[in-house]
Design an enzyme around this catalytic site. Structure first.
Site, PDB file in Angstrom:
ATOM      1  CD  GLU A 158       1.249  -1.714   4.609  1.00 16.13           C
ATOM      2  OE1 GLU A 158       0.708  -2.613   5.279  1.00 16.13           O
ATOM      3  OE2 GLU A 158       2.055  -1.945   3.684  1.00 16.13           O
ATOM      4  CG  HIS A 201       1.229  -5.985   4.819  1.00 14.63           C
ATOM      5  ND1 HIS A 201       2.049  -4.902   4.974  1.00 14.63           N
ATOM      6  CD2 HIS A 201       2.009  -6.985   4.355  1.00 14.63           C
ATOM      7  CE1 HIS A 201       3.283  -5.225   4.634  1.00 14.63           C
ATOM      8  NE2 HIS A 201       3.282  -6.489   4.258  1.00 14.63           N
TER       9      HIS A 201
END
Length: 297
Positions: free
Chosen positions: A211, A249
């Site tokens: 990511e 995150h």
């Protein structure tokens, strides 16, 4: 499966009497994980739901049970101390599920680990699972997994489940699925897992899910280009994320031109990784690669 999880894995649950700890202890037991006790300071000598012994300290639990792995369901304010307690007790595998741990706390943990043999997975991760061993340490839904020969490594928990389900639906299964977590400072990185899968005779192909944020994927691309002989299929989440915006995150933040999804895709493609546009394509692409290899002998 010869690494990290084996048929001799004996697990402790730190925070076993809390809501999350109790719920996931039941789930892990139901899946077949060999849990030998729990840790809740002040409740030593009691039994968790009349089944598992509770200890005040990790050191005492290891001494009494021979545990060689532990999983943390401990609030963020106490998680770093709990990790260091397990590392000091010499537990070989420490899995930290807890999210929201301050970065400075993780700096302390990383420094504490220097020169010590324990492996830390996480924090802010779903854990790991070996379907062929009926052993899972973490929060992933066990029923979507099946034994197979594809290794899965991911920074994202839910995207790990997408990849796993795509494999299971095709009848392929997983040798092991490992979530390394999405925080800026974690214990185990992509290269650690890729090296293990590369050496594992029961893994034929690898799925890698990254990511935005940081350079972990670019570092992994260097390793894949130089040392990985097994086919790798990849996906990068966050293609539409604007600079400076954190997506999910704590580590998933693009700063200027650093850490963008586009940069990561370019690096991985240059390393020979087959990249897909959707996590649901991962299983199909792996199957095509393995079928092609089988045809070519």
């Amino acid at each position: 499966m010869a690494f990290w999880l084996t048929r001799e894995t004996r697990l402790l649950v730190q925070g076993i009497t809390g809501g999350a700890g109790s719920f996931h202890t039941r789930q892990m037991l139901e899946y077949g994980t060999r849990i030998v006790g729990g840790i809740t300071p002040g409740k030593g000598g009691q039994k968790w739901e009349g089944r598992l012994p509770i200890f005040d300290t990790v050191e005492g639990a290891v001494r009494e049970t021979g545990a060689n792995a532990t999983v943390l369901f401990v609030p963020p304010a106490h998680a770093a101390d709990s990790m260091m307690e397990a590392i000091e007790a010499g537990v070989p595998l420490v899995v930290a599920i807890t999210e929201g741990i301050p970065i400075l706390d993780m700096v302390r943990v990383k420094r504490f680990m220097e020169g010590r043999p324990s492996r830390l997975l996480g924090p802010n991760c779903p854990g790991l699972i070996a379907p062929g061993l009926s052993c899972k340490i973490g929060i992933m839904p066990g029923f979507i997994h099946r034994p197979g020969r594809v290794g899965v490594v991911s920074r994202s928990g839910t995207l790990t489940y997408e990849a796993v389900y795509s494999l299971t639906e095709l009848g392929m299964g997983q040798s092991m699925a490992i979530g390394i977590g999405g925080d800026p400072l974690n214990g185990t990185n992509f290269v650690d897992v890729l090296e293990a899968f590369e050496a594992d005779e029961e893994t034929d192909a690898i799925i890698m899910i990254g990511e935005i944020g940081g350079n972990a994927e670019e570092v992994a691309a260097d390793y894949i280009r130089q040392k990985c002989s097994k086919p790798v299929v990849g996906f990068i989440a966050g293609m539409s994320a604007p600079p400076g915006k954190r997506m999910g995150h704590a580590g998933a933040i693009v700063s200027g031109s650093q850490g963008t999804a586009a940069e990561k895709v370019v690096a991985l493609k240059a390393a020979g990784v087959v990249m897909v546009d959707s996590p649901m394509e991962l299983g199909v692409r792996v199957k095509k690669l393995l079928d092609k290899r089988a045809e070519e002998g």
